[in-house]
Enzyme design. Structure first.
Site, PDB file in Angstrom:
ATOM      1  N   CYS A 305     -16.074 -19.861 -17.702  1.00 14.47           N
ATOM      2  CA  CYS A 305     -16.994 -18.946 -18.372  1.00 14.47           C
ATOM      3  C   CYS A 305     -16.696 -18.788 -19.867  1.00 14.47           C
ATOM      4  O   CYS A 305     -17.397 -18.053 -20.564  1.00 14.47           O
ATOM      5  CB  CYS A 305     -16.966 -17.590 -17.684  1.00 14.47           C
ATOM      6  SG  CYS A 305     -17.333 -17.717 -15.905  1.00 14.47           S
ATOM      7  N   HIS A 445     -16.641  -9.463 -23.172  1.00 17.75           N
ATOM      8  CA  HIS A 445     -16.883 -10.330 -22.018  1.00 17.75           C
ATOM      9  C   HIS A 445     -17.299  -9.494 -20.812  1.00 17.75           C
ATOM     10  O   HIS A 445     -18.082  -9.973 -19.980  1.00 17.75           O
ATOM     11  CB  HIS A 445     -15.616 -11.123 -21.699  1.00 17.75           C
ATOM     12  CG  HIS A 445     -15.738 -12.003 -20.495  1.00 17.75           C
ATOM     13  ND1 HIS A 445     -16.558 -13.106 -20.466  1.00 17.75           N
ATOM     14  CD2 HIS A 445     -15.151 -11.937 -19.265  1.00 17.75           C
ATOM     15  CE1 HIS A 445     -16.465 -13.699 -19.282  1.00 17.75           C
ATOM     16  NE2 HIS A 445     -15.619 -13.013 -18.540  1.00 17.75           N
ATOM     17  N   GLU A 456      -9.593  -6.230 -20.488  1.00 20.40           N
ATOM     18  CA  GLU A 456     -10.134  -6.557 -21.804  1.00 20.40           C
ATOM     19  C   GLU A 456     -10.160  -5.329 -22.703  1.00 20.40           C
ATOM     20  O   GLU A 456      -9.806  -5.417 -23.892  1.00 20.40           O
ATOM     21  CB  GLU A 456     -11.545  -7.131 -21.674  1.00 20.40           C
ATOM     22  CG  GLU A 456     -12.157  -7.481 -23.018  1.00 20.40           C
ATOM     23  CD  GLU A 456     -13.589  -8.003 -22.916  1.00 20.40           C
ATOM     24  OE1 GLU A 456     -14.105  -8.536 -23.918  1.00 20.40           O
ATOM     25  OE2 GLU A 456     -14.198  -7.839 -21.848  1.00 20.40           O
ATOM     26  N   LYS A 476     -23.953  -8.437 -20.475  1.00 16.99           N
ATOM     27  CA  LYS A 476     -24.059  -8.736 -19.042  1.00 16.99           C
ATOM     28  C   LYS A 476     -24.617  -7.564 -18.231  1.00 16.99           C
ATOM     29  O   LYS A 476     -25.025  -7.758 -17.079  1.00 16.99           O
ATOM     30  CB  LYS A 476     -22.695  -9.152 -18.491  1.00 16.99           C
ATOM     31  CG  LYS A 476     -22.179 -10.455 -19.069  1.00 16.99           C
ATOM     32  CD  LYS A 476     -20.834 -10.829 -18.458  1.00 16.99           C
ATOM     33  CE  LYS A 476     -20.295 -12.116 -19.044  1.00 16.99           C
ATOM     34  NZ  LYS A 476     -19.854 -11.970 -20.438  1.00 16.99           N
ATOM     35  N   HIS A 481     -24.030 -12.439 -15.362  1.00 15.17           N
ATOM     36  CA  HIS A 481     -23.030 -13.369 -15.890  1.00 15.17           C
ATOM     37  C   HIS A 481     -23.580 -14.794 -15.826  1.00 15.17           C
ATOM     38  O   HIS A 481     -23.753 -15.358 -14.751  1.00 15.17           O
ATOM     39  CB  HIS A 481     -21.751 -13.247 -15.062  1.00 15.17           C
ATOM     40  CG  HIS A 481     -20.567 -13.911 -15.672  1.00 15.17           C
ATOM     41  ND1 HIS A 481     -20.638 -14.702 -16.795  1.00 15.17           N
ATOM     42  CD2 HIS A 481     -19.242 -13.910 -15.314  1.00 15.17           C
ATOM     43  CE1 HIS A 481     -19.439 -15.148 -17.107  1.00 15.17           C
ATOM     44  NE2 HIS A 481     -18.571 -14.680 -16.218  1.00 15.17           N
ATOM     45  N   PHE A 541     -12.302 -18.316 -15.423  1.00 17.68           N
ATOM     46  CA  PHE A 541     -11.373 -18.596 -14.342  1.00 17.68           C
ATOM     47  C   PHE A 541     -10.339 -19.614 -14.816  1.00 17.68           C
ATOM     48  O   PHE A 541     -10.665 -20.575 -15.509  1.00 17.68           O
ATOM     49  CB  PHE A 541     -12.107 -19.166 -13.129  1.00 17.68           C
ATOM     50  CG  PHE A 541     -12.818 -18.129 -12.282  1.00 17.68           C
ATOM     51  CD1 PHE A 541     -12.748 -16.785 -12.580  1.00 17.68           C
ATOM     52  CD2 PHE A 541     -13.555 -18.524 -11.168  1.00 17.68           C
ATOM     53  CE1 PHE A 541     -13.399 -15.841 -11.794  1.00 17.68           C
ATOM     54  CE2 PHE A 541     -14.214 -17.588 -10.372  1.00 17.68           C
ATOM     55  CZ  PHE A 541     -14.142 -16.249 -10.685  1.00 17.68           C
TER      56      PHE A 541
END
Length: 554
Positions: A305, A445, A456, A476, A481, A541
């Site tokens: 991502c 993010h 984050e 998002k 996402h 990931f």
């Protein structure tokens, strides 16, 4: 050239190869390829060893005197010579070898240099027969990178203006999945694009054959060109060798590959002959370059991502290094298919708020239960500033720089203390020459997961402290996402915030998590903000972290 500077693996290999070739030349001349080599006696082996060591001494000494060019020349011009049997000389030779790696004093190296010049053991040509001229890349002045075009394909808009206006209005693109029967899955919602039109950007034949991720990419890419004013007339005068495409994908053509597997169950003869190339992550960039005739750097990056940010920063670096003038960059993904939905369900990462889809994606809210899968593409046209000015391009913002790091911790979870994220942000600031006090907007993010959102946010606070001017939001919350496309789509949102002076809301932020400071977060309504420097984060990931920075062009 200092001898100690040669201790790299490449130089070590090169020296070993040269010494081996030169010192074995006599033995190769004496033997035939049609004969087995004679077994060496112990005395012969001893002589050969001493000869090799003495050869090494002279080669290394030659290198010290005349550098790499002399070494290359001497390796080519060595003639057969008589082996010298002197144990003291061989010991000195070994010391010469050791000195290559800095184990002896500079005085010893100077003595070896002098002995090499007067050595009678081997005839070494210290001057090449022909002068080798190494052309150095000319120094380039600081090249600035600007954004002159943007293209998007999302569930709430298929052009940059419509997309961002819907974001400002808090419109959600999350709804029930209609592309296939998902009754067997616990998650039945996604940020699905209901009515996609290529708007003449893709040929009818390709439209039928290609995966949606490729179709989204081609459409967003050509819309970015149109937005930048790259007409056919402008295209005709561009130096296409200095125009490149780097648009990545996290998952590539998943549906194409899945359909090929199903066809294989019947027979390989039923498989789509394009299933392999159309399933790869690089095919979109390749097809777009073929359509445009752009011959510059062309590849894809797949870092989950964080893909888009990797592509954007690498594209900017090509421009900064003087290799290109224009770069199309970003990401595209289309994973809302049974295998994609099922895979993320198996990871236990998706929201199951099926009864109220528009409320499902809620970053930093205490009632979040996972992210919502989305699809689409985002593409930026990056351009060297002077090139953009010469053609009278509209400049949306300036790209300042960015950074990448890796958590090296877990396959899907971020490092608990956010160390990798904080390091990424700090390095991005240093690389861009930006003071943390000047960053007053962050497009986070934040995916609406329990651990990711807090990790984050804690890293952001660690890097920027309690800056009262700082505003943080997550795109998002409205589109879900988009995996490998998320960074580019959010970069478009970030640039539009700079251009318009408005930052979009965090919809569904009804009960902020106790671990976050609500004063830093944009509320449920849009807010006016004069952005100095904007930061956009994307993580993936595997622990991939990326941060990129934009600012108003001045």
């Amino acid at each position: 050239m200092a001898v100690s500077s040669l201790s790299s693996p490449l130089c070590t290999w090169f020296l070993a190869a040269c010494m081996s070739i030169a010192c074995e030349k006599d033995h190769l001349l004496e033997s035939s390829i049609f004969q087995y080599p004679k077994r060496l006696t112990q005395k012969s082996r001893h002589k050969k060893l001493i000869g090799s060591v003495h050869c090494s001494q002279n080669l290394l000494s030659s290198f010290q005197v005349s550098g790499m060019q002399s070494l290359m020349s001497s390796c080519l011009s060595l003639e057969p010579f008589e082996v010298l049997y002197n144990s003291n000389r061989s010991s000195s030779s070994l010391n010469s070898i050791f000195s290559l790696f800095g184990s002896k004093s500079s005085n010893r190296r100077q003595m070896q240099k002098r002995s090499a010049v007067h050595s009678g053991g081997v005839a070494v040509a210290v001057q090449p027969e022909k002068e080798i001229i190494l052309k150095k890349k000319p120094l380039t002045k600081n090249r600035r990178v600007v954004v002159t075009g943007m293209g998007v394909v999302t569930s709430i808009g298929q052009d940059a203006d419509t997309f961002y206006n819907n974001l400002l209005d808090g419109v959600s693109g999350i709804s029930e999945i209609e592309a296939f029967d998902c009754s067997q899955f616990p998650t039945k919602i996604a940020g699905e694009i209901k009515s996609f039109s290529a708007d003449g950007c893709v040929s009818p034949k390709l439209f039928k054959r290609a995966d949606k991720s490729v179709l989204y990419l081609l459409t967003a890419g050509k819309k970015a060109l149109a937005d930048a004013g790259i007409t056919e007339q402008v295209m005709d005068v561009l130096d296409k060798t200095r125009c490149g495409v780097i648009i990545g994908s996290a998952l590539g053509g998943m549906k194409i590959f899945n359909d090929a597997i199903e066809a294989l169950r019947v027979s390989y003869k039923k498989m789509n002959p394009f299933c392999v190339p159309f399933a790869t992550t690089n095919v979109g960039s390749a097809i777009l370059a073929m359509d445009l005739g752009w011959m510059g750097p062309n590849y894809s990056i797949s870092s989950a991502c964080a893909t888009s940010n990797f592509c954007i920063l690498n594209s900017a670096n090509h421009i900064i290094r003087g290799e290109t003038d224009l770069m199309l960059c970003g990401g595209s993904d289309a994973a809302i298919i049974p295998i994609g939905l099922g895979g993320f369900v198996a990871c236990r990462t998706l929201s199951q708020r099926n009864d109220d889809p528009t409320k499902a994606s809620r970053p930093w809210d205490t009632d979040r239960d996972g992210f919502v899968l989305g699809e689409g593409a985002g593409v930026l046209l990056l351009e060297e500033l002077e090139h953009a000015k010469r053609r009278g391009a509209k400049i949306y913002s300036e790209f300042l720089g960015g950074s990448f790091t890796c958590d090296a911790y877990h396959m899907t979870d971020p490092h608990p203390d956010g160390m990798g994220i904080a390091l990424c942000i700090e390095q991005a600031l240093v690389q861009s020459g930006v003071s943390k006090e000047n960053v007053n907007y962050i497009n986070a993010h934040a995916t609406s997961t329990l651990r990711g959102d807090l990790t984050e946010f804690q890293a952001i606070v660690r890097c920027f402290g309690q800056n009262p001017e700082l505003r943080v939001n997550s795109t998002k919350s409205m589109i879900g996402h988009l995996l490998g496309a998320s960074g580019a789509v959010e970069a478009v949102a970030t640039i539009k915030a700079i251009q318009t002076g408005w930052v979009h809301p965090n919809i569904n932020l009804e009960n902020p998590d106790e671990a976050v400071d609500r004063d830093l977060l944009v509320g449920t309504k849009k807010e006016s903000l004069d952005i100095k420097v904007a930061l956009s984060n994307s993580f993936g990931f595997g622990g991939h972290n990326s941060s990129i920075l934009f600012a108003p062009y001045k």
